[in-house]
Design a protein around this motif. Structure first.
Motif, short mmCIF file in Angstrom:
data_model
loop_
_atom_site.label_atom_id
_atom_site.label_comp_id
_atom_site.label_asym_id
_atom_site.label_seq_id
_atom_site.Cartn_x
_atom_site.Cartn_y
_atom_site.Cartn_z
N VAL A 156 -14.79 0.17 -8.06
CA VAL A 156 -15.45 0.69 -6.64
C VAL A 156 -15.17 1.94 -6.14
O VAL A 156 -16.26 2.67 -5.89
N LYS A 157 -14.08 2.64 -6.34
CA LYS A 157 -13.91 4.01 -6.10
C LYS A 157 -12.69 4.42 -6.70
O LYS A 157 -11.60 3.93 -6.86
N SER A 158 -12.81 5.70 -7.11
CA SER A 158 -11.67 6.44 -7.74
C SER A 158 -10.56 6.26 -6.93
O SER A 158 -10.57 6.65 -5.40
N LEU A 159 -9.33 6.15 -7.59
CA LEU A 159 -8.04 6.26 -7.03
C LEU A 159 -7.26 7.31 -7.50
O LEU A 159 -5.89 7.47 -7.24
N GLU A 160 -7.86 8.31 -7.98
CA GLU A 160 -7.32 9.33 -8.42
C GLU A 160 -6.61 10.20 -7.06
O GLU A 160 -7.18 10.55 -6.11
N GLY A 161 -5.18 10.72 -7.50
CA GLY A 161 -4.59 11.44 -6.38
C GLY A 161 -4.13 10.32 -5.39
O GLY A 161 -3.35 11.09 -4.25
N LYS A 162 -4.26 9.07 -5.47
CA LYS A 162 -3.63 8.19 -4.29
C LYS A 162 -2.34 8.04 -4.58
O LYS A 162 -1.91 7.90 -5.61
N GLY A 163 -1.52 7.80 -3.45
CA GLY A 163 -0.14 7.47 -3.51
C GLY A 163 0.26 5.87 -3.26
O GLY A 163 -0.62 5.10 -3.11
N THR A 164 1.31 5.76 -3.50
CA THR A 164 1.87 4.20 -3.22
C THR A 164 1.45 3.78 -1.98
O THR A 164 1.00 2.59 -1.73
N TYR A 165 1.75 4.51 -0.84
CA TYR A 165 1.28 3.82 0.42
C TYR A 165 -0.08 3.72 0.68
O TYR A 165 -0.52 2.97 1.41
N ASP A 166 -0.85 4.66 -0.04
CA ASP A 166 -2.40 4.40 -0.03
C ASP A 166 -2.66 3.22 -0.52
O ASP A 166 -3.58 2.42 0.10
N ILE A 167 -2.26 2.96 -1.86
CA ILE A 167 -2.45 1.72 -2.25
C ILE A 167 -1.94 0.29 -1.51
O ILE A 167 -2.51 -0.68 -1.45
N ALA A 168 -0.97 0.58 -1.14
CA ALA A 168 -0.33 -0.64 0.00
C ALA A 168 -1.31 -0.95 1.15
O ALA A 168 -1.56 -2.15 1.42
N ASP A 169 -1.62 0.00 1.76
CA ASP A 169 -2.62 -0.09 2.87
C ASP A 169 -4.11 -0.73 2.43
O ASP A 169 -4.64 -1.64 3.11
N LEU A 170 -4.37 -0.32 1.10
CA LEU A 170 -5.79 -0.63 0.61
C LEU A 170 -5.67 -2.32 0.53
O LEU A 170 -6.76 -2.77 0.59
N PHE A 171 -4.64 -2.65 -0.36
CA PHE A 171 -4.58 -4.08 -0.67
C PHE A 171 -3.68 -4.84 0.24
O PHE A 171 -3.49 -6.01 -0.25
#
Length: 327
Positions: A156-171
């Motif tokens: 879908v889209k690169s998650l390079e440089g993303k943090g834990t809170y970014d991932i929690a919001d994404l999913f």
């Protein structure tokens, strides 16, 4: 894949056999006049050698490209060569994806992967590798969110440089779940973490290499399968053979198969049966909508859901789909 010289390949195989079986295997290329007795469509794809293992003459078929043929095709090649040679045929392969190793075993194809595995049922040899555990750590079952991170990054889209809170919001999951998933990926050395208190993910491999490296750990997304005659109005993701037909030349089936997250299945309270119903419902460990395009489950999840099926048509189309992907 880097092609190695056949002499080096033979030398590596000889040393591997010596280490495992404590014997010297005198491996020699088959003479050209003998080679012509075998089917030309097979000799074109392999280097033919002969050897003696445990008192048995054998034919070794060397290939540096293990993806050139499916396990089913290799089984047929084995049978054809054995009828001519009147002795066991063993494939010697540089590398083989974990899912194909299982299929080779199911087809009872003799094979040697130097420094990794030797499976020769015709000679009652089955020397299995140690469990693959990249980077150490005790847990090999991948957390569902860790699998989502990998698939989203690849498709879908690169998650390079993303943090834990970014991932929690994404999913839309808890920080604790994401933190556990990120630690799992770090333990397997497929990501590194940078930064201070708020750490960011740094992927250690390019996309195709990441897929190959993670494949032994990635799980079938299907938790269970049920059937129904009464679907709600909500649109589910097409899955199964009908999804694969959208990505390949495979024909559609009459009955539909849909994928749905287990949380969504509980919310909708669909009336289902374990065996009977016109529509097949796959209850997934994660939400297929995270990666779906045009209402069809994503290619990599579909591959993981169908890779252990015995249907040779399906396996050929799955391999073609993966090999044609643009990473």
């Amino acid at each position: 894949m880097i092609m190695c010289k056949i002499d080096d390949f033979i030398d590596v195989t000889s040393r591997y056999i010596a280490e495992l079986l404590d014997l010297r295997a005198d491996i020699r290329p088959v003479e050209k006049d003998v080679l012509h007795t075998f089917p030309a469509n097979i000799t074109a794809g392999y280097t033919f050698c002969t050897a003696n293992l445990l008192g048995h003459d054998v034919v070794l078929l060397y290939s540096a490209d293990s993806s050139a043929y499916t396990p089913g095709q290799m089984r047929k090649q084995k049978e054809l060569v054995e009828r001519k040679a009147q002795c066991p045929v063993i494939f010697v392969l540089r590398t083989v994806a974990a899912y194909n190793v299982r299929r080779l075993v199911r087809h009872r194809v003799n094979f040697i992967i130097p420094q990794k595995q030797m499976f020769i049922p015709d000679l009652l040899i089955d020397l299995k590798p140690h469990k693959n555990n990249i980077g150490g750590g005790e847990e090999t079952q991948i957390p569902a969110i860790a699998q989502c991170i990998i698939l989203y990054h690849l498709e879908v889209k690169s998650l390079e440089g993303k943090g834990t809170y970014d991932i929690a919001d994404l999913f839309n999951v808890s920080y604790a779940n994401v933190n556990r998933a990120v630690r799992w990926l770090k333990d397997k050395e497929v990501i590194a973490l940078s930064g201070g208190k708020t750490k960011s993910m740094i992927f250690q491999f390019k996309k195709r290499e990441l897929w190959d490296r993670m494949l032994p750990f990635l799980a079938n997304p299907i938790e269970r399968i049920v059937y129904t005659d009464s679907l709600p109005d909500e649109v589910f993701c097409i899955s199964g053979v009908n999804a694969l037909s959208e990505y390949s030349m495979l024909n559609k089936e009459k009955n539909d198969t849909y994928a749905i997250a287990k949380e969504e299945a509980r919310r909708l309270q669909i009336r289902t049966d374990k065996e009977y119903g016109e529509t097949r419902i796959e209850i997934w460990r994660y939400n297929p909508c995270f990666f779906s395009k045009n209402g069809i489950v994503d290619k990599l999840s579909l591959f993981l859901a169908m890779k252990d099926m015995d249907d040779e048509r399906i396996q050929i189309e799955l391999e073609t789909m993966i090999n044609n992907m643009i990473w």
